[in-house]
Structures are given as structure tokens and as C-alpha cells.
Write an enzyme that holds these catalytic residues in place. Sequence first.
Site, PDB file in Angstrom:
ATOM      1  N   ASP A 288       0.854  -1.206   0.000  1.00  0.00           N
ATOM      2  CA  ASP A 288       0.000   0.000   0.000  1.00  0.00           C
ATOM      3  C   ASP A 288       0.881   1.244   0.000  1.00  0.00           C
ATOM      4  OD1 ASP A 288       0.783  -0.502   2.748  1.00  0.00           O
ATOM      5  OD2 ASP A 288      -0.803   0.847   3.434  1.00  0.00           O
TER       6      ASP A 288
ATOM      7  N   GLU B  32      -0.046  -0.944   5.912  1.00  0.00           N
ATOM      8  CA  GLU B  32       1.017  -0.378   6.756  1.00  0.00           C
ATOM      9  C   GLU B  32       0.813   1.113   6.948  1.00  0.00           C
ATOM     10  OE1 GLU B  32       4.912   1.286   7.955  1.00  0.00           O
ATOM     11  OE2 GLU B  32       3.674   1.828   6.258  1.00  0.00           O
ATOM     12  N   GLU B  33       0.418   1.783   5.864  1.00  0.00           N
ATOM     13  CA  GLU B  33       0.304   3.246   5.931  1.00  0.00           C
ATOM     14  C   GLU B  33      -0.933   3.699   6.718  1.00  0.00           C
ATOM     15  OE1 GLU B  33       2.763   4.928   5.149  1.00  0.00           O
ATOM     16  OE2 GLU B  33       3.784   4.179   3.377  1.00  0.00           O
TER      17      GLU B  33
ATOM     18  N   ASP C 112      12.315  -1.023   4.476  1.00  0.00           N
ATOM     19  CA  ASP C 112      11.296   0.033   4.425  1.00  0.00           C
ATOM     20  C   ASP C 112      11.831   1.283   5.133  1.00  0.00           C
ATOM     21  OD1 ASP C 112       8.847   1.159   3.832  1.00  0.00           O
ATOM     22  OD2 ASP C 112       7.815   0.318   5.586  1.00  0.00           O
TER      23      ASP C 112
ATOM     24  N   HIS D 138     -21.982  35.680   8.489  1.00  0.00           N
ATOM     25  CA  HIS D 138     -21.408  36.923   7.969  1.00  0.00           C
ATOM     26  C   HIS D 138     -20.470  37.453   9.057  1.00  0.00           C
ATOM     27  CE1 HIS D 138     -20.947  40.987   6.567  1.00  0.00           C
ATOM     28  NE2 HIS D 138     -21.680  40.742   5.474  1.00  0.00           N
TER      29      HIS D 138
ATOM     30  N   ARG E  88       4.769  11.654  17.393  1.00  0.00           N
ATOM     31  CA  ARG E  88       5.759  10.582  17.200  1.00  0.00           C
ATOM     32  C   ARG E  88       6.286  10.224  18.575  1.00  0.00           C
ATOM     33  NH1 ARG E  88       5.868   8.084  12.064  1.00  0.00           N
ATOM     34  NH2 ARG E  88       4.954   9.687  10.770  1.00  0.00           N
TER      35      ARG E  88
ATOM     36  N   SER F 150       7.784   5.326  11.407  1.00  0.00           N
ATOM     37  CA  SER F 150       7.223   4.202  12.159  1.00  0.00           C
ATOM     38  C   SER F 150       6.884   3.040  11.235  1.00  0.00           C
ATOM     39  CB  SER F 150       5.922   4.633  12.853  1.00  0.00           C
ATOM     40  OG  SER F 150       6.083   5.881  13.495  1.00  0.00           O
TER      41      SER F 150
HETATM   42  N1  BES Z   1       8.529   3.469   5.308  1.00  0.00           N
HETATM   43  C1  BES Z   1       7.850   4.202   6.301  1.00  0.00           C
HETATM   44  C2  BES Z   1       8.556   4.204   7.639  1.00  0.00           C
HETATM   45  C3  BES Z   1       9.759   5.081   7.669  1.00  0.00           C
HETATM   46  C4  BES Z   1       9.623   6.424   7.429  1.00  0.00           C
HETATM   47  C5  BES Z   1      10.960   4.567   7.990  1.00  0.00           C
HETATM   48  C6  BES Z   1      10.717   7.240   7.466  1.00  0.00           C
HETATM   49  C7  BES Z   1      12.058   5.377   8.031  1.00  0.00           C
HETATM   50  C8  BES Z   1      11.947   6.722   7.758  1.00  0.00           C
HETATM   51  C9  BES Z   1       6.484   3.634   6.501  1.00  0.00           C
HETATM   52  O1  BES Z   1       5.887   3.123   5.348  1.00  0.00           O
HETATM   53  C10 BES Z   1       5.588   4.749   6.999  1.00  0.00           C
HETATM   54  O2  BES Z   1       5.546   5.789   6.432  1.00  0.00           O
HETATM   55  N2  BES Z   1       4.893   4.482   8.074  1.00  0.00           N
HETATM   56  C11 BES Z   1       3.931   5.365   8.606  1.00  0.00           C
HETATM   57  C12 BES Z   1       3.187   4.579   9.653  1.00  0.00           C
HETATM   58  C13 BES Z   1       2.003   5.250  10.245  1.00  0.00           C
HETATM   59  C14 BES Z   1       1.003   5.686   9.227  1.00  0.00           C
HETATM   60  C15 BES Z   1       1.347   4.377  11.263  1.00  0.00           C
HETATM   61  C16 BES Z   1       4.610   6.598   9.189  1.00  0.00           C
HETATM   62  O3  BES Z   1       5.701   6.514   9.753  1.00  0.00           O
HETATM   63  O4  BES Z   1       4.042   7.680   9.043  1.00  0.00           O
HETATM   64 ZN    ZN Z   2       6.880   2.128   4.133  1.00  0.00          ZN
END
Ligand code: BES
Ligand code: ZN
Length: 457
Positions: free
Chosen positions: A88, A153-154, A180, A213, A328, A399
Site C-alpha cells: 500500500d 502499513e500506511e 522500508d 457573515h 511521534r 514508524s
Molecule cells: N517506510 C515508512 C517508515 C519510515 C519512514 C521509515 C521514514 C524510516 C523513515 C512507513 O511506510 C511509513 O511511512 N509508516 C507510517 C506509519 C504510520 C502511518 C502508522 C509513518 O511513519 O508515518
Molecule cells: Zn513504508
Amino acid sequence: MNTIISYIDENKDRYVDELSDFLRMESISSSPQHKDETFTCAKWVETHLRNIGIDHVEFIETKGHPIIYAEWMGAPGKPTVLLYGHYDVQPVDPIDLWTNGPFEPTIRNGDLYARGSTDDKGQVFTHFKSIEAYMKHHGSLPVNLKMIIEGEEEIGSENLQTFVRENKEKLKADIVLISDTAMYAKGVPTICYGLRGLSYFQIDVTGPNRDLHSGSFGGAVQNPAQGLAGMLASLKDKNGKIKIPGFYDDVRKLTKKERDAFAKLPFNEKKYAKTLGVKELFGEKGYSTLERVWARPTFEINGMWSGFTGEGAKTVLPSQAHAKISMRLVPDQDPKKIAVLFKKHIRNISPKNITVTLHEMHGARPALAPIDSLGVSAATEALKKGFGKKPLYQREGGSIPIVVTFQQVLGATPVLLGFGLPTDNPHSPDEHFNLDNFHNGIKTSAYFFDTLADMSK
Ligand code: BES
Ligand code: ZN
């Protein structure tokens, strides 16, 4: 091994063409309009795994998007690797800022541009192609292999969490291999050992029962956009500290050893600011930029909307205002606990004259992986051969929600072997994947399986 590497070299161009086919499918997991296309993409993955020589492939439907599970268990006595990745992708907005369509893969200056090229289709495909090389050339792999390629995952991997918990025995593995993440820089192979967690909310604020308004009513009622902006502004002070009571309680302090290791990495603040187009960097006082993005928690507004945003001016006092926010998280913060603290605090600071509703979206637990594991040793050797250099070990700010579940439920040790680059624009317009990294990534994957088998003799 040489014949495997030659096979990878000989099939280089075809591999890029096939990756382009993978990238043409609009598998945006968060978009209900893309549900069918996401399903088609899952089917493509299933078929592709069979085509590269893996006979045991399962297509698992879930409440959301399908999971593809596959296995090849023909190396008794050798370790079992669970390869994880996701098909995805993130939404494509703002679409106008793409040079070519996000789902029209295009090569420019040695990079392949498309949504999902680096995150994560291109990276997961490196392993598909090394597996193909083994299966087509030898008819076998040097280690046992299980694969989970998911489509959520996203959006937080919730259905995969359930699948893993319900299939503990079946999924059992020694190592979980994930590509990833990104390398520290071009030409600097990298193994990641830390990921941040996440807590994500939408905030909806309602004021008057209709847009008003702003002349006739301005001054008489609280403006919901102002109310929301005030609340959000109060969540972070001028030193970048987050003002939610209890937020930092479980944050694990960085050790001196780790701080020293971060400080040793070449990092030019000015250059970094320049590439991002900002006048100067900003973040939590008392921490370096790498510490802030890898090992400190944050609060960010991801989007805000309210009232009139069209061209020209419209004098209006909006009825509603909205924001999407994320926090985060770092070890040992728990997204569930943070969500409770956030909701409580927002309730406490909500002005009485507007209605504030919170929608909890996805979450992810922060992860740390050991770097003295067999898997990391094998990945280190593999990178030396695949990229010609010793890797460095770093954390990441992003993440991957399922990692902790793999560790805790399956007892598998993560190896985060990323082939992306920090300049690849994941989640942004003009996302791309460097084709040298793609090619060297495929070789690294092949060396990884071989080295791991060798090391466990
Ligand atoms: N590939 C990323 C994770 C990532 C981002 C690793 C930057 C290293 C550096 C992964 O697909 C991703 O974007 N994950 C989301 C998860 C969230 C939606 C729960 C993220 O980190 O925003
Ligand atoms: Zn990813």
C-alpha cells in the site's frame, strides 16, 4: 553465488520494467475509492510470487485490505527469515506538484519516479528479485523463507496485528527482514535499529450552526478556527517542549554512548536547512537535530482546514474547524497511554463556547532492535558486498507499526535493511527510488540469504 549475481546483472532492465508494473497500481490504502485497485495490486503480488518460483502463496482477505502470505521451507536446519513489506502507498496530494503522474513510473537521472517507488514497493521488490534469481537459477534458497506483504502499513496495520496474533505458530521465524527505511546518505549503506511510534488524531471543532457573515456576527461568538488554533498553539512552547501533562514520563533517556555516536555522524545543519528550504532549523531545545528526529517525541499538525480557502476574499465566520495531528513516540512511550493523556488534556483546555470532538486514528509502538544479532551481522556482510562499504547503524524517525508485534509475539529479531535515500520524497510529490540502490539492493538481498546460511553452519 557468482551465478546468482550474474543472473541479477543480466536481468537488470527487466526488473525495472516489472517494478514499473507494480508501481502503476493505485494501491492507496487510506482511500475508500481505491479499494478495488488496492485489491488488484494484492492479486498482482500473489501472482508475482508464484511466477518467481514460490509455490506456497496464500491470499488472505481481511476486514480491510488483503495480506499475502508465502513460504518456502526447503532448507531444514537453516534459520527461517520472515520477509515483511507493504504494497500500500500514501495518498498523492498535492497532485499538481508531481512532474509526471504519480502512477506513471518515469525514469529521470537514474531515479524511478512514482508513488510507492521507495516506500515500499521498490524496496520490497529488491527481495522478490533476489528470490527469483535463486529459484530460477538453483531451484532453492539457502535459508527458509516466510513472507508477509500487507496492504495496510500506511494506515496502522491493524488487521495484520490480528493475523499475526492468530497465527503465531505458522509465522514463527528467527529473523524478520524489512526493507522500508532509508540509508543515511547516497553511498552510505545503513542498518536501522530504532523506529519511532505514533499516535494520530483528527480534531473537529464546531461553533455556530452555520457559516456566518463575519461583519454581522463577528465579535458575538467564538470563532472555531481561532479556538482550535489557540488550543494547538498551546501544545508546544517556544523551546519546542510539548505541554501535555505526563507526555514525557516514559521517555527513555538517550545514553551518552548513543549521543556520542549520533554526534560523530557527518551532519551539516546549514546544508540540511537549505535542502528543506527553511531559514533555520527548529526543535526541542537541548537536543541535536539527529536526536530530535530519531530519539525524541514530537507533536505535529499534519493538516488544518476551516472556513473559506478559495481564491479571493469571502467575509465569513466559519461554523467548523478541523485538524489532523500526530505525535511521534519513542521508547518506552505507549501510544495507548499517550492517547489517553492527549484526550484528557484537550478536554481540559477546550473553550466552553465551542464543541470539540476527537477521533483517534492509528497508532504504532516505538521499536528498538539489537545490533549484535546474527541477522544484523549477516546484513552487515551483505551490505559490504552489495554496496562495497561497511554500513553504519542509525535510528529513524518514521514508524513501522508491526515491528514490535513481530518481536513480542513471534520472538523474531528485526533486521531493518533499508535501501531508500533521505532525498527520495516518500509521502511527498515526486517520490522516487534510486536505480543503483535498487540494483545493489537486489544483490545485497542475495548476499544476505547466502551469508546468513553460511553463518549458521
Ligand atoms: N517506510 C515508512 C517508515 C519510515 C519512514 C521509515 C521514514 C524510516 C523513515 C512507513 O511506510 C511509513 O511511512 N509508516 C507510517 C506509519 C504510520 C502511518 C502508522 C509513518 O511513519 O508515518
Ligand atoms: Zn513504508
